[in-house]
Design a protein around this motif. Structure first.
Motif, mmCIF file in Angstrom:
data_model
loop_
_atom_site.group_PDB
_atom_site.id
_atom_site.type_symbol
_atom_site.label_atom_id
_atom_site.label_comp_id
_atom_site.label_asym_id
_atom_site.label_seq_id
_atom_site.Cartn_x
_atom_site.Cartn_y
_atom_site.Cartn_z
ATOM 1 N N ASP A 4 0.759 -0.101 4.875
ATOM 2 C CA ASP A 4 0.806 -0.101 6.330
ATOM 3 C C ASP A 4 1.940 0.829 6.758
ATOM 4 O OD1 ASP A 4 1.391 -0.754 9.049
ATOM 5 O OD2 ASP A 4 0.509 -2.740 8.777
ATOM 6 N N PRO A 5 1.665 1.817 7.602
ATOM 7 C CA PRO A 5 2.733 2.733 8.016
ATOM 8 C C PRO A 5 3.891 2.029 8.735
ATOM 9 C CG PRO A 5 0.649 3.255 9.133
ATOM 10 C CD PRO A 5 0.377 2.172 8.153
ATOM 11 N N ARG A 6 3.630 0.877 9.328
ATOM 12 C CA ARG A 6 4.710 0.129 9.979
ATOM 13 C C ARG A 6 5.701 -0.396 8.941
ATOM 14 N NH1 ARG A 6 1.494 -4.251 13.092
ATOM 15 N NH2 ARG A 6 0.538 -4.260 11.035
ATOM 16 N N VAL A 7 5.210 -0.704 7.735
ATOM 17 C CA VAL A 7 6.113 -1.137 6.660
ATOM 18 C C VAL A 7 6.934 0.056 6.185
ATOM 19 C CG1 VAL A 7 6.263 -2.139 4.347
ATOM 20 C CG2 VAL A 7 4.605 -3.047 6.008
ATOM 21 N N ASP A 8 6.289 1.238 6.111
ATOM 22 C CA ASP A 8 7.043 2.458 5.775
ATOM 23 C C ASP A 8 8.177 2.659 6.770
ATOM 24 O OD1 ASP A 8 5.277 3.100 3.670
ATOM 25 O OD2 ASP A 8 3.953 4.206 5.013
ATOM 26 N N PRO A 34 -3.163 -7.089 -5.904
ATOM 27 C CA PRO A 34 -3.894 -5.875 -5.544
ATOM 28 C C PRO A 34 -4.865 -6.066 -4.378
ATOM 29 C CG PRO A 34 -4.611 -6.710 -7.682
ATOM 30 C CD PRO A 34 -3.429 -7.526 -7.269
ATOM 31 N N GLU A 35 -5.269 -7.298 -4.113
ATOM 32 C CA GLU A 35 -6.206 -7.569 -3.019
ATOM 33 C C GLU A 35 -5.510 -7.829 -1.688
ATOM 34 O OE1 GLU A 35 -5.362 -11.736 -4.657
ATOM 35 O OE2 GLU A 35 -5.094 -9.652 -5.234
ATOM 36 N N ALA A 36 -4.185 -7.846 -1.701
ATOM 37 C CA ALA A 36 -3.433 -8.181 -0.491
ATOM 38 C C ALA A 36 -3.388 -7.025 0.489
ATOM 39 C CB ALA A 36 -2.020 -8.604 -0.860
ATOM 40 N N GLU A 37 -3.085 -7.378 1.729
ATOM 41 C CA GLU A 37 -2.882 -6.387 2.777
ATOM 42 C C GLU A 37 -1.455 -6.521 3.281
ATOM 43 O OE1 GLU A 37 -5.762 -6.631 5.885
ATOM 44 O OE2 GLU A 37 -7.435 -6.743 4.479
ATOM 45 N N GLU A 38 -0.924 -5.412 3.748
ATOM 46 C CA GLU A 38 0.400 -5.436 4.347
ATOM 47 C C GLU A 38 0.265 -5.670 5.839
ATOM 48 O OE1 GLU A 38 2.833 -2.393 1.428
ATOM 49 O OE2 GLU A 38 2.276 -1.710 3.409
ATOM 50 N N ALA A 39 1.260 -6.327 6.414
ATOM 51 C CA ALA A 39 1.276 -6.581 7.852
ATOM 52 C C ALA A 39 2.721 -6.735 8.297
ATOM 53 C CB ALA A 39 0.498 -7.858 8.173
ATOM 54 N N ILE A 40 2.934 -6.572 9.584
ATOM 55 C CA ILE A 40 4.238 -6.886 10.175
ATOM 56 C C ILE A 40 4.046 -8.178 10.943
ATOM 57 C CG2 ILE A 40 6.002 -6.210 11.847
ATOM 58 C CD1 ILE A 40 6.154 -4.476 9.403
#
Length: 194
Positions: A4-8, A34-40
């Motif tokens: 997620d670019p917000r995590v970057d 590996p199946e996870a998604e990033e989020a804020i």
């Protein structure tokens, strides 16, 4: 796992000595889930599986923290101030996998999380409805608030012990709501402009 670019952006804004530590924690989360998604969420990076929070990380002035979600018995928080504090991948990755399995109920079918019933709705008090009607900006903003933010205001008003306190809270609420502020706006992190 997609990045997620917000995590970057979050990592880029952290103090220099913490950036590589956050990247290492992020990389271990990627490899373990590996199946996870990033989020804020709550203004910090989280790793979710099927919409459920598995872990999150935060940057502070002199350290970063990595929290693994789960029930009260399995929740873990790791504080990292330097490379020497970094958990070993062989230790952290199984903890992440176990947390994901436990949260999703895959590994322990009999111990799957119990679905929480929604809390009962708080009826709109007629006197507060009248205050909102008299303040169109507040009325419009209140209708746009998330249910949890509306509930925060309704609880605050209905829990007043005296009529004077209730009236004072309703007037204050109308002012804040008209400004688009949530009940606990003082504790909200300011949003960074792009």
């Amino acid at each position: 796992m997609s990045r997620d670019p917000r995590v970057d952006d979050y990592i880029a804004q952290a103090a220099e000595p913490l950036r590589p530590l956050l990247e290492q924690l992020r990389d271990m989360a990627h490899r373990a889930l590996p199946e996870a998604e990033e989020a804020i969420k709550w203004s910090v990076p989280h790793f979710t599986v099927r919409g459920k929070n598995v872990a999150g990380m935060s940057a502070f002035k002199a350290h970063c923290a990595f929290g693994i979600h789960g029930d009260a018995m399995s929740r873990r928080f790791i504080r990292v101030t330097s490379e020497a504090d970094m958990p070993l991948a062989a230790e952290l990755m199984p903890l992440l996998r176990e947390a994901a399995d436990r949260i999703l109920g895959d590994r322990f079918p009999g111990k799957a999380l119990v679905e929480r019933k929604p809390r009962p709705e708080i009826p709109m008090p007629t006197d507060f409805a009248a205050v909102l009607t008299a303040t169109p900006d507040a009325q419009a903003a209140f209708e746009q608030f998330a249910p949890s933010h509306r509930r925060d205001y309704l609880e605050w008003i209905t829990e007043a012990k005296t009529a004077a306190t209730r009236d004072k809270r309703m007037a204050q609420a109308a002012e804040w709501i008209a400004e688009g502020k949530t009940r606990n706006w003082k504790y909200d992190k300011p949003r960074k402009s792009s």
